[in-house]
Design a protein around this motif. Structure first.
Motif, PDB file in Angstrom:
ATOM      1  N   ARG A 116      28.887  50.017 -66.393  1.00 15.21           N
ATOM      2  CA  ARG A 116      28.353  50.062 -65.035  1.00 15.21           C
ATOM      3  C   ARG A 116      27.965  48.658 -64.579  1.00 15.21           C
ATOM      4  O   ARG A 116      28.206  48.294 -63.430  1.00 15.21           O
ATOM      5  CB  ARG A 116      27.129  50.976 -64.954  1.00 15.21           C
ATOM      6  N   GLN A 173      31.030  46.803 -63.744  1.00 20.11           N
ATOM      7  CA  GLN A 173      31.564  47.315 -62.478  1.00 20.11           C
ATOM      8  C   GLN A 173      30.768  46.771 -61.298  1.00 20.11           C
ATOM      9  O   GLN A 173      31.334  46.333 -60.297  1.00 20.11           O
ATOM     10  CB  GLN A 173      31.493  48.841 -62.459  1.00 20.11           C
ATOM     11  N   LEU A 174      29.431  46.825 -61.467  1.00 19.27           N
ATOM     12  CA  LEU A 174      28.571  46.350 -60.383  1.00 19.27           C
ATOM     13  C   LEU A 174      28.779  44.869 -60.127  1.00 19.27           C
ATOM     14  O   LEU A 174      28.837  44.439 -58.984  1.00 19.27           O
ATOM     15  CB  LEU A 174      27.102  46.604 -60.730  1.00 19.27           C
ATOM     16  N   GLU A 175      28.908  44.106 -61.240  1.00 17.68           N
ATOM     17  CA  GLU A 175      29.114  42.669 -61.084  1.00 17.68           C
ATOM     18  C   GLU A 175      30.411  42.396 -60.341  1.00 17.68           C
ATOM     19  O   GLU A 175      30.460  41.577 -59.433  1.00 17.68           O
ATOM     20  CB  GLU A 175      29.121  41.984 -62.455  1.00 17.68           C
ATOM     21  N   THR A 176      31.469  43.109 -60.759  1.00 18.27           N
ATOM     22  CA  THR A 176      32.754  42.939 -60.091  1.00 18.27           C
ATOM     23  C   THR A 176      32.630  43.311 -58.624  1.00 18.27           C
ATOM     24  O   THR A 176      33.090  42.580 -57.738  1.00 18.27           O
ATOM     25  CB  THR A 176      33.819  43.834 -60.755  1.00 18.27           C
ATOM     26  N   ALA A 177      32.003  44.455 -58.375  1.00 17.08           N
ATOM     27  CA  ALA A 177      31.853  44.920 -56.994  1.00 17.08           C
ATOM     28  C   ALA A 177      31.078  43.891 -56.182  1.00 17.08           C
ATOM     29  O   ALA A 177      31.447  43.572 -55.048  1.00 17.08           O
ATOM     30  CB  ALA A 177      31.144  46.259 -56.965  1.00 17.08           C
ATOM     31  N   ASN A 178      30.006  43.365 -56.779  1.00 19.65           N
ATOM     32  CA  ASN A 178      29.200  42.361 -56.097  1.00 19.65           C
ATOM     33  C   ASN A 178      30.023  41.134 -55.747  1.00 19.65           C
ATOM     34  O   ASN A 178      29.961  40.628 -54.638  1.00 19.65           O
ATOM     35  CB  ASN A 178      28.054  41.918 -57.014  1.00 19.65           C
ATOM     36  N   LYS A 179      30.792  40.674 -56.749  1.00 15.98           N
ATOM     37  CA  LYS A 179      31.604  39.476 -56.532  1.00 15.98           C
ATOM     38  C   LYS A 179      32.626  39.711 -55.430  1.00 15.98           C
ATOM     39  O   LYS A 179      32.833  38.868 -54.567  1.00 15.98           O
ATOM     40  CB  LYS A 179      32.299  39.071 -57.828  1.00 15.98           C
ATOM     41  N   GLU A 180      33.269  40.895 -55.497  1.00 14.93           N
ATOM     42  CA  GLU A 180      34.273  41.203 -54.487  1.00 14.93           C
ATOM     43  C   GLU A 180      33.648  41.259 -53.104  1.00 14.93           C
ATOM     44  O   GLU A 180      34.213  40.772 -52.131  1.00 14.93           O
ATOM     45  CB  GLU A 180      34.955  42.529 -54.812  1.00 14.93           C
ATOM     46  N   LEU A 181      32.464  41.869 -53.057  1.00 19.27           N
ATOM     47  CA  LEU A 181      31.771  42.000 -51.782  1.00 19.27           C
ATOM     48  C   LEU A 181      31.437  40.616 -51.230  1.00 19.27           C
ATOM     49  O   LEU A 181      31.605  40.357 -50.039  1.00 19.27           O
ATOM     50  CB  LEU A 181      30.492  42.810 -51.992  1.00 19.27           C
TER      51      LEU A 181
END
Lengths: 524, 162
Positions: free
Chosen positions: A297, A300-308
């Motif tokens: 998780r 995933q959150l880190e990736t999502a954050n970076k993408e965002l």
């Protein structure tokens, strides 16, 4: 029924005849004697000695019958008796039927008779003629010995019952590590019956292996016997039973030592820990699963954050191009087509350009916010006083009616990221400058103090202040507590500051009241 | 002095029109050739027509086919154009873009201001500077100056009094 009781007396008769108050605690003795005179004499001697004569019979058959019925404490048995069986046979029967001690009372002391008598385990052997004292002594010793034996047997039974009903498996060995006893649980665990196991070497019955490596382990009993101390098995030991099934167990072994320290044997306690082991495995699995999920998780959150963040950045970038068109073409219309547009058209285009400018500011601020998030936070010693002084000097360049009195406490040093902290101070001091614009004697301070062992830095102004009712909105993106007409701004500044402080693991809060200035505190 | 020619490499029609308007507003007498992508820019630069060689190149970075940085690299690698002044006009303010442009030999890097008045001002400054040169000097000797986006102070403070 062999009724050859020639005496015809019973204990009850004797009691009622000779005692005022029958006393049940007096030893009751049965006399087996076929010579009536002797029997009478014996009975009277016994009564004189303080015993109760439970019965006096003359045959072996009657002796067996009466002993079973009356349960006397002791039987005085003549060996030679009238009737089918002699005293020795009668004693044997009484011994097997009822646990009653027998003293032989006979004129025969020949070896064969003695040998036969010995086999019946008599409690005494008194040769006629005897003295009263001799008889008394023999009776007392027999009664005492029997009492002790009974107690011993009782204890044995008690012990056996305890061991059998105990929840753990118990294995006892002799000093040579040979099995002496298995309780039912140990029988079930090992797959060996106590009868089969007794006499075998302990390792034959107790095959212990490591649960992890399957390597065989030495017998803890042997170790306990050798070292004369209690041994506890390491975790994760399996017992491989007779049919080859591995059972997780927990156990301990101890030597049995006599009062004098002599090794009498060893005892081992086995506990089936299948359920506990399963529960532990389950917990381990759950923990591992939980950990894995947290890691997943987080990733995933880190990736999502970076993408965002990337997305935000490119959006902010790409939004500028059409905005340039909106503003540019509006400008061209205003400059080159004034006559065609008329006053209202010109006013509209001016508003369009103002809108474009505002949107441009918002985009720029969002870009700054994104940049702060993307910037890697590298901590080192930073002199915040220096930064505050520089920022103040830049802000002082702007023209205003009343010059700001800016006070900076010297040498406020912190651990942090210099560029990020500069941005934070630019925003905090910028706000202070902005909100003191309408004040007659604007005063802005920067400093720090220690509260509960933590360094707290602050920026204080005596400006317009804030309504703390909306304090929780203070650090939100695009949150403004003043109207655009009152003070310019997009409402991103404090969001940037909060993000910078958060990236340092710190905390930011404000104290203020409308018209009374504001103080922003932060820790790093 | 003679003939002044700007090669504008810009794929976006709107941007090209705005550039034209800004140039007209600046009042500088100059001819503009427009290339719509990097490939077309290279065709124009390396055609046999001597007259086609511009006085200055205004180059966008984000271009179809051949990117702005590739065009810049080609310009610097050919003798004929190695000394040609190249001004990057971009919407990007990414540090990486700016660094790469200067590394490959850009003379200026200008982030296009959103405000048209500011943009016109920047275009006027650029044209008068680059077109006022009597003769080209090697690009390495040309003073490099980075024109910032606007007259705003380069403060990172958001929402502070502007």
């Amino acid at each position: 029924m062999i009724a050859s009781d020639i005496s015809g007396w019973t204990g009850a008769d004797l009691k009622s005849a000779n005692r005022l108050a029958p006393n049940e605690t007096l030893p009751r003795i049965m006399v087996v004697e076929d010579e009536r005179i002797v029997a009478l004499d014996l009975a009277s001697t016994l009564e004189q000695l303080g015993y109760v004569v439970a019965a006096s019979v003359s045959s072996g058959e009657a002796a067996i019958e009466q002993a079973t019925k009356l349960r006397p404490n002791l039987v005085l048995m003549d060996i030679r008796l009238a009737g089918e069986i002699d005293g020795i046979q009668a004693a044997e029967a009484i011994k097997s039927e009822a646990d009653i001690p027998v003293i032989y009372l006979t004129a025969h002391s020949d070896d064969p008779t003695l040998a036969r008598a010995k086999k019946t385990g008599p409690f005494g052997y008194v040769v006629k003629p005897f003295k009263t004292a001799e008889l008394h002594c023999a009776i007392e010793i027999a009664l005492h010995k029997h009492e002790i034996e009974a107690k011993l047997r009782e204890r044995e039974v008690w012990l056996a019952t305890t061991l059998s009903s105990i929840g753990e498996g118990i294995v006892a060995t002799d000093p040579e590590n040979r099995i002496k006893f298995l309780n039912p649980i140990a029988e079930a665990l090992t797959g060996w019956s106590s009868a089969d196991a007794v006499g075998r070497i302990a390792e034959d019955i107790l095959t212990l292996v490591s649960n992890k490596t399957r390597a065989p382990l030495g017998s803890p009993i042997r170790q306990a016997l050798l070292e004369r101390t209690t041994k506890t098995l390491a975790d994760s030991v399996d017992l491989v039973n007779k049919s080859g099934k591995a059972i997780p167990i927990d156990d301990s072994a101890a030597p049995i030592l006599s009062d004098t320290g002599e090794v009498l044997g060893g005892v081992m306690v086995l506990r089936d820990v299948t359920e506990r082991r399963q529960a532990e495995e389950e917990i381990k699995k759950l923990n591992a699963d939980l950990e894995r999920r947290v890691v997943e998780r987080t990733a995933q959150l880190e990736t999502a954050n970076k993408e965002l963040e990337k997305f935000n950045y490119s959006i902010a970038h790409d939004l500028r191009s059409p905005l340039r068109g909106i503003d540019g073409f509006s400008a061209i219309l205003i400059e080159n087509h004034t006559a065609n547009l008329g006053p209202e058209g010109l006013a509209c285009l001016t508003r369009i350009r103002a809108g474009a400018e505002r949107m441009h500011q918002l985009i720029d601020d969002l870009l700054r916010l994104a940049r702060v998030s993307q910037h890697e936070c590298r901590k080192q010693k930073v002199n915040l006083s220096e930064i505050a002084t520089n920022v103040g000097a830049e802000l002082s360049v702007s023209q205003r009616e009343c010059p700001v009195q800016f006070l900076v406490q010297e040498d406020v040093a912190v651990e942090g990221d210099g560029p990020l902290l500069r941005i934070a101070l630019e925003n905090l001091l910028g706000n202070a400058w902005k909100f003191t614009i309408k004040v007659a004697a604007p005063k802005i301070e920067f400093g720090s103090f220690v509260d509960q062992g933590k360094q707290v830095c602050y920026v204080r102004d005596n400006g317009a202040g804030l309504d703390m009712q909306y304090a929780e909105k203070l650090f939100g993106v695009f949150q403004r507590l003043h109207s655009c007409e009152e003070f310019e701004g997009t409402g991103v500044g404090l969001a940037i500051v909060e993000r910078i402080i958060n990236r340092h693991g710190g905390r930011i809060w404000a104290e203020s009241a409308p018209g009374k200035g504001a103080t922003f505190y932060f820790t790093l | 002095m003679g003939h002044k020619l700007i090669l504008l490499v810009e794929d976006d029609d709107n941007e090209a029109m705005l550039m034209g308007a800004a140039l007209r507003k600046s009042g500088v007498a100059v001819e503009v050739t427009r290339a719509q992508d990097g490939a077309q820019a290279l065709d124009i630069l390396f055609s046999t027509d001597e007259k086609a060689v511009p006085t200055v190149v205004f180059l966008d970075l984000n271009l179809p086919k051949v990117s702005g940085l590739e065009v810049l690299e080609r310009i610097r690698s050919e003798d004929r154009t190695s000394m040609l002044p190249v001004v990057i006009l971009s919407g990007s303010s990414l540090e990486g873009d700016i660094r790469n442009a200067y590394r490959l030999g850009a003379n200026s890097y200008v982030k296009k201001p959103v405000n048209f008045d500011e943009f016109s001002g920047v275009v006027k400054q650029l044209t008068s500077y680059w077109l006022g040169l009597n003769e080209p000097v090697p690009w390495s000797q040309v003073p490099k100056h980075r024109i910032e986006t606007s007259a705003r102070p380069q403060s990172s403070a958001a929402g502070t009094g502007r």
